[in-house]
Structures are given as structure tokens and as C-alpha cells.
Design an enzyme around this catalytic site. Structure first.
Site, mmCIF file in Angstrom:
data_model
loop_
_atom_site.group_PDB
_atom_site.id
_atom_site.type_symbol
_atom_site.label_atom_id
_atom_site.label_comp_id
_atom_site.label_asym_id
_atom_site.label_seq_id
_atom_site.Cartn_x
_atom_site.Cartn_y
_atom_site.Cartn_z
ATOM 1 N N ASN A 1 -0.573 -9.217 5.144
ATOM 2 C CA ASN A 1 -0.469 -7.775 5.310
ATOM 3 C C ASN A 1 -0.303 -7.114 3.944
ATOM 4 O OD1 ASN A 1 -0.326 -5.300 6.569
ATOM 5 N ND2 ASN A 1 1.457 -5.787 7.816
ATOM 6 N N HIS B 1 -5.594 -0.953 11.961
ATOM 7 C CA HIS B 1 -5.036 -1.513 10.729
ATOM 8 C C HIS B 1 -5.902 -2.661 10.217
ATOM 9 C CE1 HIS B 1 -2.059 -2.240 7.706
ATOM 10 N NE2 HIS B 1 -1.632 -3.369 8.213
ATOM 11 N N GLN C 1 0.808 -1.217 0.000
ATOM 12 C CA GLN C 1 0.000 0.000 0.000
ATOM 13 C C GLN C 1 0.837 1.261 0.000
ATOM 14 O OE1 GLN C 1 -1.535 -1.003 4.108
ATOM 15 N NE2 GLN C 1 -1.437 1.217 4.362
ATOM 16 N N CYS D 1 -5.200 0.585 4.068
ATOM 17 C CA CYS D 1 -5.138 -0.823 4.446
ATOM 18 C C CYS D 1 -6.520 -1.473 4.375
ATOM 19 C CB CYS D 1 -4.571 -0.960 5.845
ATOM 20 S SG CYS D 1 -5.504 -0.033 7.105
#
Length: 355
Positions: free
Chosen positions: A319, A298, A155, A161
Site C-alpha cells: 500500500n 484504490h 501518498q 494511489c
């Protein structure tokens, strides 16, 4: 032999001995210098050299001497923290001097997180939970091995996110349902989903992203609408070319890892976590057990679970910080802890799209 001749011979011998000593010292100096050069080339002898090597590795440069000095001081503090942490031998996870090593923790949070925690989760409407009556789940699952997880994405410094988390979950259910793996567009969500809580790089919610995708009747591919890492104007022509759709979404019952386990056993699930700590910023490998609270900030995606060799149960989490972070972009987080919220609040606010 005359006294004069004897004196002359002794003087010459002394000179020869002195010369030999000087030559030896010179050779010793040359050898020591070469060894120092080798150490300089292969073993950084100062923090400044380590910073220069780190900059070269990650292609980092600074505008001026003042900024470079400031970044060096942050780098130095971070390296000292990481090395101090790793020096304790019995920790279940390790930290590393990664690409975020010249950022303070506050800077890192501001640029790499972006989940807007529900202001009053108890007032959220209760949705159906299709896995409520599931009674048996496999002991472990890794949706990567089933082709339901696209490669790790990055990102950058855009706080979206939430979009990456929602899109990863959608990619998962699309693959499970249709048998095809397709990388979908986060940038479409960033640019086009801006009428409510979701505000591109300024943060958003996975549930609201699912609502947008449903209203938009799908998403286009990453290839058609590539990621730019900045807020942009919605390209409606590209957004109209749908590569995948979802029928709806459901929330996993809050604060219950067993219910979350049922969902992840059946598909990748969007989860919110508290990723604010330095340990999370510099996580490198192992089962993360560490310093975090429940201030959700997040969005990530649970793509499996399992048990480590030492018996520790974990969540496998995808992630969106690139492959140089963590275990090639993934983190294993301890599962079944003695807290209803789960480690870092992973069981507090999770959801998944439905086909």
C-alpha cells in the site's frame, strides 16, 4: 486515684486514638492519590487522555476548540468501533488505533483513495497476456525478498494511489530485468500525466499511467523528482532524465484469480481494490477477510502471495499509506475466495508493465 485524674487520662487516650486514626486516614489518602497518579501516567483513564496521547504520538494539532471537539468525537467513535471489533476473539485480522483515527470514513476515502474505475471495462481493448500458458507457479512468492520492491511510501492526503501503484509495478519489472533496485518518481507522474483521465491528486488509472510512461520514454528517480503530495507544474527538465523505461503494459484477464496468480508469480502487478470500509482504514495485522465490496476506489500493488499458518491463502499487497498502517505498510488479503472478482475486487482490473 481521684475521679478527676481518671477522667483526664481517659480523655487523653481518646484524643491519642483519634489522632492516630486521622493520621492513618491521611496516609491512606496519600497512598490512594499516588496510585491514581501512577494510573494516570501509565494507564489512560479517559478517552480525552487517550486522544491527547494519540495527538502527541502522531504530531496532530487543531486550529481551534471547535475543530478539536469535532475530531475528538470522531476519534471516540473510531476507538469504540476498533475495540468492539477486536473483542471478538476468533477474527483472522485485527484493527488498531492508527494515524487515521480522527478521520471519518468518508473523509478518509476522499483523501487517501483515488482510483478512477473504468467506466465500461467490457469495451476496453483486449491486450495480450504473456503468462496465459504458464502451467506451474511456486506455492508462494515474496518479491521483497528478491529486491524487486522499494520501501513503503506515503501518498499523504493526495488521491494519487494510482501513480504509486503503477510506479511500484514499474520498479518491480525494472529490478527483475536489470538486476537493480531504483526508487522512481511518483511526483513526475502526478505533475506531468494530466492530459487524459489521470488528474494528479484528483485520481487516475494505472493503465493510463503506463501509457504516459511509455510516451515519455521512461521515468526519473524519486531523488531527482521528489514527492510533494500536491499537484504541481511538470518539471520537464527533471522529467527528461530517465532512470528506467518500459516497453508496454498488459491487462490480466478480468475476474480470474488463477490468471492473476500467474502474473504475480512473475512480477509485481498493479491491482485495483475496494478499500472504502472502516476495517480497511484501521487494518493492523492478519489475513484480511473483511468488510468490502467491489466498488474499486484504490490502486495498490500485489507483490506476492502465500499461505498463512492456519492454511488461509493470501495476496501480499503493498500500500502507499506509510509504514504505521497495516503490517508495516502491507496488507495480506484472502486469496481464492468463492467469488470470481476476488476479495474487494482484487481480480477485476489488474495490469503490469512489460520490459
Amino acid at each position: 486515684m481521684s475521679a478527676i485524674l481518671i477522667y483526664t487520662l481517659r480523655k487523653n487516650m481518646a484524643l491519642i486514638s483519634t489522632a492516630r486514626g486521622l493520621i492513618f486516614l491521611a496516609l491512606l489518602g496519600i497512598w490512594a492519590s499516588s496510585q491514581a497518579t501512577c494510573r494516570t501516567l501509565h494507564e489512560p483513564s479517559s478517552m480525552l487522555e487517550r486522544h491527547e496521547q494519540w495527538m502527541a504520538r502522531y504530531g496532530r494539532s487543531y486550529e481551534d476548540i471547535t475543530e478539536k471537539e469535532m475530531r475528538f468525537q470522531i476519534f471516540k467513535r473510531n476507538v469504540e468501533y476498533i475495540e468492539s471489533f477486536n473483542s471478538v476473539g476468533n477474527r483472522p485480522y485485527k484493527l488498531s488505533v492508527n494515524l487515521f483515527a480522527d478521520q471519518s470514513n468518508e473523509e478518509f476515502q476522499a483523501s487517501h483513495n483515488g482510483y478512477k474505475r473504468t467506466s465500461n471495462p467490457t469495451s476496453s481493448p483486449v491486450t495480450a497476456f504473456r503468462y496465459e500458458n504458464v502451467t506451474a507457479v511456486p506455492s508462494s512468492i515474496d518479491w521483497r525478498k528478491k529486491g524487486a520492491v522499494t520501501p513503503i511510501k506515503d501518498q499523504g492526503t493526495c488521491g494519487c494511489c494510482w501513480a504509486f501503484s503503477a510506479v511500484a509495478a514499474m520498479e518491480g519489472i525494472t529490478s527483475i530485468t536489470n538486476g537493480k533496485s531504483v526508487s522512481l518518481s511518483e511526483q513526475e507522474v502526478v505533475d506531468c500525466d494530466t492530459s487524459g483521465e489521470d488528474q494528479g491528486c484528483e485520481g487516475g488509472l494505472m493503465d493510463d499511467a503506463f501509457k504516459f510512461i511509455i510516451q515519455n520514454k521512461g521515468l526519473t528517480t524519486e531523488e531527482n523528482y521528489p514527492y510533494k503530495g500536491v499537484d504541481g507544474t511538470c518539471n520537464k527538465n527533471k522529467a527528461a532524465s530517465h532512470a528506467a523505461t518500459i516497453a508496454g503494459y498488459e491487462d490480466v484477464p478480468a475476474n480470474n484469480e488463477k490468471e492473476l496468480l500467474k502474473a504475480v508469480a512473475n512480477q509485481p502487478v498493479s491491482v485495483a481494490i475496494d478499500a472504502s470500509g472502516s476495517d480497511f482504514q484501521f487494518y493492523s495485522s492478519g489475513v484480511f477477510t473483511g468488510e468490502c465490496g467491489t466498488e474499486l476506489d484504490h490502486g495498490v500493488t500485489a507483490v506476492g502471495y502465500g499461505t498463512a499458518k492456519d492454511g488461509t491463502k493470501y495476496w501480499l499487497v503493498k500500500n502507499s499509506w506509510g509504514t504505521s498502517w497495516g503490517e508495516e505498510g502491507y496488507i495480506r488479503m484472502k486469496r481464492d475466495i468463492d467469488a470470481k472478482e476476488g476479495l474487494c475486487g482484487i481480480a477485476m482490473e489488474s495490469s503490469y508493465p512489460t520490459a
